[in-house]
Design a protein around this motif. Structure first.
Motif, mmCIF file in Angstrom:
data_model
loop_
_atom_site.group_PDB
_atom_site.id
_atom_site.type_symbol
_atom_site.label_atom_id
_atom_site.label_comp_id
_atom_site.label_asym_id
_atom_site.label_seq_id
_atom_site.Cartn_x
_atom_site.Cartn_y
_atom_site.Cartn_z
ATOM 1 N N ALA A 11 0.817 -1.217 0.000
ATOM 2 C CA ALA A 11 0.000 0.000 0.000
ATOM 3 C C ALA A 11 0.849 1.265 0.000
ATOM 4 C CB ALA A 11 -0.930 0.001 1.199
ATOM 5 N N ALA A 12 2.105 1.166 0.369
ATOM 6 C CA ALA A 12 2.989 2.329 0.358
ATOM 7 C C ALA A 12 3.199 2.856 -1.066
ATOM 8 C CB ALA A 12 4.335 1.969 0.970
ATOM 9 N N TYR A 13 2.934 2.022 -2.077
ATOM 10 C CA TYR A 13 3.106 2.433 -3.465
ATOM 11 C C TYR A 13 1.831 3.037 -4.061
ATOM 12 C CZ TYR A 13 7.494 -0.039 -3.286
ATOM 13 O OH TYR A 13 8.752 -0.447 -2.936
ATOM 14 N N ALA A 14 0.763 3.148 -3.292
ATOM 15 C CA ALA A 14 -0.513 3.665 -3.802
ATOM 16 C C ALA A 14 -0.480 5.185 -3.864
ATOM 17 C CB ALA A 14 -1.657 3.189 -2.925
ATOM 18 N N LYS A 15 0.140 5.697 -4.894
ATOM 19 C CA LYS A 15 0.237 7.145 -5.102
ATOM 20 C C LYS A 15 -0.150 7.446 -6.547
ATOM 21 C CE LYS A 15 4.032 7.444 -1.856
ATOM 22 N NZ LYS A 15 5.462 7.538 -1.705
ATOM 23 N N GLY A 16 -0.664 8.610 -6.774
ATOM 24 C CA GLY A 16 -0.954 9.014 -8.148
ATOM 25 C C GLY A 16 -2.433 8.999 -8.459
ATOM 26 N N ASP A 17 -2.742 8.665 -9.704
ATOM 27 C CA ASP A 17 -4.126 8.736 -10.161
ATOM 28 C C ASP A 17 -4.983 7.627 -9.539
ATOM 29 O OD1 ASP A 17 -4.214 6.337 -12.051
ATOM 30 O OD2 ASP A 17 -2.504 7.454 -12.848
ATOM 31 N N PRO A 18 -6.296 7.780 -9.561
ATOM 32 C CA PRO A 18 -7.190 6.809 -8.926
ATOM 33 C C PRO A 18 -7.055 5.382 -9.461
ATOM 34 C CG PRO A 18 -8.385 8.822 -9.378
ATOM 35 C CD PRO A 18 -7.032 8.958 -10.011
ATOM 36 N N ALA A 19 -6.787 5.247 -10.757
ATOM 37 C CA ALA A 19 -6.646 3.903 -11.322
ATOM 38 C C ALA A 19 -5.443 3.175 -10.713
ATOM 39 C CB ALA A 19 -6.486 3.983 -12.837
ATOM 40 N N THR A 20 -4.361 3.877 -10.501
ATOM 41 C CA THR A 20 -3.179 3.286 -9.884
ATOM 42 C C THR A 20 -3.469 2.893 -8.442
ATOM 43 O OG1 THR A 20 -1.741 4.617 -11.284
ATOM 44 C CG2 THR A 20 -0.753 3.643 -9.322
ATOM 45 N N ILE A 21 -4.178 3.758 -7.735
ATOM 46 C CA ILE A 21 -4.502 3.469 -6.338
ATOM 47 C C ILE A 21 -5.387 2.230 -6.249
ATOM 48 C CG2 ILE A 21 -5.727 4.347 -4.309
ATOM 49 C CD1 ILE A 21 -4.744 7.151 -5.160
ATOM 50 N N VAL A 22 -6.373 2.108 -7.131
ATOM 51 C CA VAL A 22 -7.249 0.936 -7.129
ATOM 52 C C VAL A 22 -6.470 -0.317 -7.483
ATOM 53 C CG1 VAL A 22 -9.209 -0.135 -8.308
ATOM 54 C CG2 VAL A 22 -9.352 2.230 -7.578
ATOM 55 N N ALA A 23 -5.588 -0.232 -8.457
ATOM 56 C CA ALA A 23 -4.789 -1.397 -8.847
ATOM 57 C C ALA A 23 -3.877 -1.846 -7.715
ATOM 58 C CB ALA A 23 -3.966 -1.069 -10.089
ATOM 59 N N VAL A 24 -3.243 -0.914 -7.042
ATOM 60 C CA VAL A 24 -2.363 -1.252 -5.929
ATOM 61 C C VAL A 24 -3.168 -1.827 -4.769
ATOM 62 C CG1 VAL A 24 -0.800 -0.293 -4.187
ATOM 63 C CG2 VAL A 24 -0.551 0.366 -6.574
ATOM 64 N N ALA A 25 -4.345 -1.274 -4.519
ATOM 65 C CA ALA A 25 -5.199 -1.797 -3.445
ATOM 66 C C ALA A 25 -5.633 -3.225 -3.750
ATOM 67 C CB ALA A 25 -6.412 -0.897 -3.254
ATOM 68 N N ALA A 26 -5.976 -3.501 -4.999
ATOM 69 C CA ALA A 26 -6.356 -4.855 -5.381
ATOM 70 C C ALA A 26 -5.181 -5.814 -5.220
ATOM 71 C CB ALA A 26 -6.862 -4.872 -6.823
ATOM 72 N N ALA A 27 -4.009 -5.389 -5.634
ATOM 73 C CA ALA A 27 -2.819 -6.230 -5.473
ATOM 74 C C ALA A 27 -2.520 -6.477 -4.005
ATOM 75 C CB ALA A 27 -1.620 -5.579 -6.161
ATOM 76 N N ALA A 28 -2.682 -5.448 -3.187
ATOM 77 C CA ALA A 28 -2.431 -5.599 -1.754
ATOM 78 C C ALA A 28 -3.425 -6.567 -1.128
ATOM 79 C CB ALA A 28 -2.513 -4.237 -1.067
ATOM 80 N N GLY A 29 -4.666 -6.489 -1.534
ATOM 81 C CA GLY A 29 -5.679 -7.408 -1.011
ATOM 82 C C GLY A 29 -5.407 -8.844 -1.400
ATOM 83 N N ILE A 30 -5.067 -9.065 -2.653
ATOM 84 C CA ILE A 30 -4.762 -10.418 -3.120
ATOM 85 C C ILE A 30 -3.519 -10.957 -2.424
ATOM 86 C CG2 ILE A 30 -4.020 -11.757 -5.134
ATOM 87 C CD1 ILE A 30 -5.888 -9.886 -6.782
#
Length: 68
Positions: free
Chosen positions: A26-45
């Protein structure tokens, strides 16, 4: 240590490991909303995968290491 206490301790440890992995991603969740959602999904998985793996490992270890 009784079997139930050993399994509770193993579950607590596996949850901690999964949470640490999720925080690291989650520390990499910076930038546009699509990036944040993608990082959040990766973190959850990753958290689910690590949690299941760590839970199986620490649970089996606790059962084998318990002393009666």
């Amino acid at each position: 240590m009784p079997k139930s206490k050993a399994l509770v301790k193993a579950a607590e440890h596996s949850i901690k490991v999964a949470a640490d992995v999720q925080r690291g991603i989650a520390a990499y969740a910076k930038g546009d909303p699509a990036t944040i959602v993608a990082v959040a999904a990766a973190a959850g998985i990753a958290a689910i995968g690590v949690g299941l793996g760590a839970g199986a490992y620490y649970g089996a270890k606790a059962l084998f290491d318990r002393k009666e």
